[in-house]
Write a protein that holds these residues in place. Structure first.
Motif, PDB file in Angstrom:
ATOM      1  N   UNK A 229       0.844  -1.198   0.000  1.00 46.22           N
ATOM      2  CA  UNK A 229       0.000   0.000   0.000  1.00 46.22           C
ATOM      3  C   UNK A 229       0.879   1.249   0.000  1.00 46.22           C
ATOM      4  N   UNK A 230       0.340   2.310  -0.561  1.00 43.32           N
ATOM      5  CA  UNK A 230       1.050   3.578  -0.497  1.00 43.32           C
ATOM      6  C   UNK A 230       1.056   4.078   0.943  1.00 43.32           C
ATOM      7  N   UNK A 231       2.213   4.570   1.396  1.00 40.85           N
ATOM      8  CA  UNK A 231       2.310   5.113   2.751  1.00 40.85           C
ATOM      9  C   UNK A 231       2.993   6.469   2.739  1.00 40.85           C
ATOM     10  N   UNK A 232       2.427   7.392   3.486  1.00 36.86           N
ATOM     11  CA  UNK A 232       3.003   8.739   3.540  1.00 36.86           C
ATOM     12  C   UNK A 232       3.803   8.983   4.812  1.00 36.86           C
ATOM     13  N   UNK A 233       3.856   7.962   5.669  1.00 39.69           N
ATOM     14  CA  UNK A 233       4.519   8.170   6.956  1.00 39.69           C
ATOM     15  C   UNK A 233       5.970   7.720   6.949  1.00 39.69           C
ATOM     16  N   UNK A 234       6.431   7.088   5.904  1.00 37.25           N
ATOM     17  CA  UNK A 234       7.795   6.578   5.867  1.00 37.25           C
ATOM     18  C   UNK A 234       8.821   7.687   5.672  1.00 37.25           C
ATOM     19  N   UNK A 235      10.054   7.351   5.946  1.00 38.63           N
ATOM     20  CA  UNK A 235      11.152   8.306   5.817  1.00 38.63           C
ATOM     21  C   UNK A 235      11.482   8.544   4.344  1.00 38.63           C
ATOM     22  N   UNK A 236      11.664   9.784   4.006  1.00 41.03           N
ATOM     23  CA  UNK A 236      12.109  10.152   2.656  1.00 41.03           C
ATOM     24  C   UNK A 236      13.334  11.042   2.809  1.00 41.03           C
ATOM     25  N   UNK A 237      14.408  10.700   2.153  1.00 42.53           N
ATOM     26  CA  UNK A 237      15.630  11.498   2.238  1.00 42.53           C
ATOM     27  C   UNK A 237      15.432  12.882   1.646  1.00 42.53           C
ATOM     28  N   UNK A 238      16.096  13.865   2.237  1.00 41.77           N
ATOM     29  CA  UNK A 238      16.007  15.243   1.757  1.00 41.77           C
ATOM     30  C   UNK A 238      16.661  15.368   0.391  1.00 41.77           C
ATOM     31  N   UNK A 239      15.964  16.050  -0.504  1.00 41.80           N
ATOM     32  CA  UNK A 239      16.509  16.325  -1.830  1.00 41.80           C
ATOM     33  C   UNK A 239      16.826  17.813  -1.900  1.00 41.80           C
ATOM     34  N   UNK A 240      18.078  18.146  -2.197  1.00 40.89           N
ATOM     35  CA  UNK A 240      18.497  19.543  -2.236  1.00 40.89           C
ATOM     36  C   UNK A 240      18.650  20.006  -3.676  1.00 40.89           C
ATOM     37  N   UNK A 241      17.988  21.100  -3.962  1.00 46.12           N
ATOM     38  CA  UNK A 241      18.108  21.684  -5.293  1.00 46.12           C
ATOM     39  C   UNK A 241      19.436  22.423  -5.411  1.00 46.12           C
ATOM     40  N   UNK A 242      19.958  22.508  -6.623  1.00 47.83           N
ATOM     41  CA  UNK A 242      21.176  23.271  -6.835  1.00 47.83           C
ATOM     42  C   UNK A 242      20.913  24.754  -6.597  1.00 47.83           C
ATOM     43  N   UNK A 243      21.874  25.449  -6.044  1.00 45.95           N
ATOM     44  CA  UNK A 243      21.708  26.873  -5.776  1.00 45.95           C
ATOM     45  C   UNK A 243      23.060  27.566  -5.768  1.00 45.95           C
ATOM     46  N   UNK A 244      23.028  28.863  -6.010  1.00 45.57           N
ATOM     47  CA  UNK A 244      24.259  29.636  -5.996  1.00 45.57           C
ATOM     48  C   UNK A 244      24.516  30.169  -4.587  1.00 45.57           C
ATOM     49  N   UNK A 245      25.745  30.579  -4.349  1.00 43.60           N
ATOM     50  CA  UNK A 245      26.110  31.124  -3.050  1.00 43.60           C
ATOM     51  C   UNK A 245      25.396  32.460  -2.834  1.00 43.60           C
ATOM     52  N   UNK A 246      24.958  32.751  -1.589  1.00 44.40           N
ATOM     53  CA  UNK A 246      24.269  34.029  -1.326  1.00 44.40           C
ATOM     54  C   UNK A 246      25.058  35.255  -1.777  1.00 44.40           C
ATOM     55  N   UNK A 247      26.378  35.228  -1.650  1.00 41.99           N
ATOM     56  CA  UNK A 247      27.176  36.370  -2.099  1.00 41.99           C
ATOM     57  C   UNK A 247      27.044  36.563  -3.602  1.00 41.99           C
TER      58      UNK A 247
END
Length: 516
Positions: A229-247
């Motif tokens: 069954x589909x479950x929404x309570x399981x652990x999902x690893x964080x996915x980080x989008x690419x981004x530039x440095x704040x400076x």
């Protein structure tokens, strides 16, 4: 009777591994089950924990890593080792002569002598008026073998870190007593253990299928399997989008603001002469900013050639005001001081040189964003290398009211609605202003501005009045990101970059108080 939950094939593999290994860490599971990485293992374990098939304990283990001096000592050797090498050759050395022989600062030399005596490599005797360091038999033997502390440092360097429990307590205490040699850090450790329910699942071995395949449809085997069954309570690893440095983000935004306001970008060299960095800007040659402790002067090249005709005009301006109507600084101006090569201490050195090379370019709106260098003591509010912004407007009828209006528009586009100025002093502008912006209910100083003095513009033949302002970008970035230490902007931590708030909208929304 407790219902036996169903599991996927990979979950079943992890349970079997846990039954074999009993209590284990995630790394062991990844290796035993041949999973892709720890993230995949963590996701599976989280699902099994939700189903009550495993127990997870989160602990912290302490490790020892090298600090700045520790890395240096691994490369160059401990300070007492340097003393021992010299002592081995000479057998005995007066303490007063030791500093010249080992080329060591007093702050390092005194503790190093203490370690030499403490390790029994030498003994101290008084001969006449001098205290003399004499090598011992133990010191003779130690010259060709590393001590326990030296071996430990090299071991830590090789492995990156060592569990604190594996280090002798006395040895750890000795190394900890040395400044910046080692650091003790905590690392999370996750222990996973199979539960009784998990063991029951292994006995029943009911496998869940996660997806319908063409093979199942072709053979009809889908009728006899159980689908997960589909479950929404399981652990999902964080996915980080690419981004530039704040400076980088803010530099691009400021560049866009200038271009939208009709400015053009100019650039210049990091290396310049004191002539363009200070003399042309009517900064006297005895000004504190010229001191060695404030400015990076170069050994190679030591001097840079300056235009002799312009230099003679600047000499007059400094000594008696020349034809500017000023009385100057009333001292004897030295061209040799002006020829000294240095790393630019502000971007105004570039803008003033550009104006000198284009005196007829009126009207003019220009800006520069670039690195500058000052011999500052690095702390929470100061860096020795930082980014500065300069904006200039050259018009015949430019005035203070125009400058304040442009400043308010510039800072408004940065996202600061409330801007005010107050009188200040800078050597090359008159009048001079400090710029304040209201941020989160507080008025904060965020730049300086003014109109270039006649002593600056007239010798260069600039046809028009020059409005100028500037600010340091690191302080602005720290302000927006809520940092109490500008050094954190350049800390090479990917986690900080991932979590820094970058807005895809305008800079105004990025800096707006509504978003902070």
């Amino acid at each position: 009777m407790t219902e036996i939950p169903s599991v996927s094939p990979k979950e079943l593999d992890v349970l079997r591994a846990l039954e074999r290994l009993e209590k284990c860490i995630i790394d062991e599971i990844v290796k035993d089950v041949r999973l892709k990485d720890k993230s995949e293992a963590a996701a599976i374990i989280a699902k099994l924990e939700t189903k009550g098939l495993v127990k997870v304990k989160k602990l912290e283990e302490k490790y020892v890593i090298l600090d700045e001096e520790g890395v240096k000592y691994c490369q160059e050797g401990l300070p007492e080792r340097k003393i021992l090498k010299v002592l081995y050759e000479r057998k005995e050395i007066p303490i007063k002569d030791l500093k010249g022989l080992v080329d060591m600062d007093n702050k390092i030399l005194s503790p190093a002598i203490g370690w030499v005596l403490r390790k029994g490599w030498a003994k101290m005797e008084k001969k006449g008026e001098d205290k003399v360091l004499i090598i011992t038999e133990l010191g003779e033997k130690a010259i060709n073998s590393l001590g326990k502390d030296e071996k430990l440092l090299l071991k830590i360097k090789e492995r990156g870190s060592i569990p604190i429990e594996s280090i002798d307590k006395k040895l750890l205490k000795d190394l900890s007593s040395r400044k910046n040699v080692i650091k003790i850090v905590s690392k999370p450790k996750i222990i996973v253990e199979i539960t009784e329910l998990g063991k029951d699942v292994l006995k029943s071995s009911e496998i869940e299928v996660g997806a319908l395949t063409p093979e199942m449809l072709r053979t009809g085997s889908w009728r006899s399997v159980k689908f997960r069954r589909y479950g929404l309570e399981g652990y999902v690893g964080m996915v980080y989008a690419g981004r530039i440095h704040p400076m980088t983000y803010i530099i691009r935004k400021i560049r866009r603001i200038f271009l939208e306001m009709g400015f053009k970008e100019i650039r210049g060299d990091f290396v310049t002469s004191a002539f363009w960095n200070m003399d042309v800007l009517f900064v006297p040659q005895d000004h504190p900013a010229r001191d060695l402790q404030d400015t990076y002067y170069l050994k190679e090249p030591f001097t840079l050639e300056i235009d002799s005709e312009l230099a003679s005009i600047i000499k007059e301006v400094h000594e008696n005001g020349g034809k500017t109507g000023s009385i100057g600084w009333k001292y004897s101006w030295d061209p040799k001081v002006a020829e000294k090569a240095l790393l630019r201490s502000h971007t105004t050195a570039v803008t003033i040189k550009y104006l000198a090379e284009h005196p007829d370019e009126v009207p003019l709106r220009a800006f520069i964003i670039g690195r500058v260098f000052r011999r500052e003591a690095i702390d929470a509010t100061h860096l020795s290398e930082f980014t500065q912004v300069d904006g200039i407007i050259v018009e015949e009828k430019a005035n203070l009211r125009m400058l304040i209006g442009v400043l308010k528009e510039f800072y408004r586009r940065l996202g600061f609605k409330d801007v005010r100025v107050r009188p200040s002093y800078f050597p090359y502008t008159e009048p001079s202003l400090e710029i304040f912006v209201k941020f989160k209910g507080r008025w904060l100083e965020l730049g300086g501005a003014g109109i270039f003095r006649p002593e600056v513009t007239e010798p260069l033949g600039i046809k028009g009045r020059v409005l100028a302002w500037g600010l340091g970008l690191e302080r602005l970035v720290a302000l927006i990101l809520g940092l109490d230490d500008i050094r954190k902007i350049y800390v090479p931590e990917i986690s900080w970059l991932r979590m820094s708030p970058i807005r895809p909208l305008s800079y105004a929304s990025y800096a707006s108080e509504d978003n902070w």
